[in-house]
Design an enzyme around this catalytic site. Sequence first.
Site, PDB file in Angstrom:
ATOM      1  N   CYS A   3       0.736  -1.361   0.000  1.00 53.84           N
ATOM      2  CA  CYS A   3       0.204   0.206   0.073  1.00 53.84           C
ATOM      3  C   CYS A   3       0.745   1.099   0.393  1.00 53.84           C
ATOM      4  CB  CYS A   3      -0.946   0.513   1.334  1.00 53.84           C
ATOM      5  SG  CYS A   3      -0.309  -0.149   2.583  1.00 53.84           S
ATOM      6  N   ARG A   9      -3.180  -0.768   5.396  1.00 50.03           N
ATOM      7  CA  ARG A   9      -4.263  -1.304   4.680  1.00 50.03           C
ATOM      8  C   ARG A   9      -2.836  -2.723   4.471  1.00 50.03           C
ATOM      9  NH1 ARG A   9      -5.221   2.235   0.090  1.00 50.03           N
ATOM     10  NH2 ARG A   9      -2.857   2.695   0.614  1.00 50.03           N
ATOM     11  N   ASP A 117      -8.634   3.710   1.049  1.00 54.46           N
ATOM     12  CA  ASP A 117      -7.721   3.858   2.477  1.00 54.46           C
ATOM     13  C   ASP A 117      -8.218   4.540   3.090  1.00 54.46           C
ATOM     14  OD1 ASP A 117      -5.666   5.625   3.864  1.00 54.46           O
ATOM     15  OD2 ASP A 117      -4.163   6.160   2.504  1.00 54.46           O
TER      16      ASP A 117
HETATM   17  P1  4NP Z   1      -1.911   2.632   4.318  1.00 52.57           P
HETATM   18  O1  4NP Z   1      -3.100   4.511   4.657  1.00 52.57           O
HETATM   19  O2  4NP Z   1      -1.420   3.105   2.689  1.00 52.57           O
HETATM   20  O3  4NP Z   1      -2.584   1.591   4.510  1.00 52.57           O
HETATM   21  O4  4NP Z   1      -0.792   2.338   5.127  1.00 52.57           O
HETATM   22  C1  4NP Z   1      -1.773   5.922   5.039  1.00 52.57           C
HETATM   23  C2  4NP Z   1      -0.576   6.235   5.847  1.00 52.57           C
HETATM   24  C3  4NP Z   1      -0.395   6.678   5.697  1.00 52.57           C
HETATM   25  C4  4NP Z   1      -0.885   7.879   5.326  1.00 52.57           C
HETATM   26  C5  4NP Z   1      -1.783   7.739   3.406  1.00 52.57           C
HETATM   27  C6  4NP Z   1      -2.075   6.211   4.049  1.00 52.57           C
HETATM   28  N1  4NP Z   1       0.087   8.609   4.956  1.00 52.57           N
HETATM   29  O5  4NP Z   1      -0.138  10.092   3.526  1.00 52.57           O
HETATM   30  O6  4NP Z   1       1.099   9.146   5.486  1.00 52.57           O
END
Ligand code: 4NP
Length: 148
Positions: A3, A9, A117
Amino acid sequence: MVCLGNICRSPLAEGILKSKVNSKEVFVDSAGTGAYHVGNRPDLRSIAIANINGIDISKQKARKFEVTDFDDFDLIYVMDRSNYRIVCEQARNENDKAKVKLILNEIMPGEDVEVPDPYYGGEYGFKNVFNMLDEACTVISNKLNPNG
Ligand code: 4NP
């Protein structure tokens, strides 16, 4: 499992798939396309929804996807179309690119549905993500372990 941050995720996808396959036969790992959270534990909301479902993801640490992952893995499941594009940009050949798949196409073939997300959303987002990934990982594990 890939991800963006490797804290919401993909750590769930890693934990869920690990819970469904034989660890002696299938190696499962996760990574992020971004480096913001490298070295961090999963988001507490992901740890919590995993715990409720009997899965411990609290020891995972975020890392960034790297091109050598194409050598180390046969299948690369991405959570959304942005991850798909970024990982495919790093593919060195058609064989690498063929390893990259949107994970929800396992349960909705060809529809290119994304795992939303949940980072900025509420608790329901994590429950929803868990349920989608659980369904997809059941299909994946059945393909990997055809004899159970
Ligand atoms: P992930 O979620 O891609 O599912 O781990 C996110 C976690 C952090 C961020 C974006 C998506 N961020 O921009 O910090």
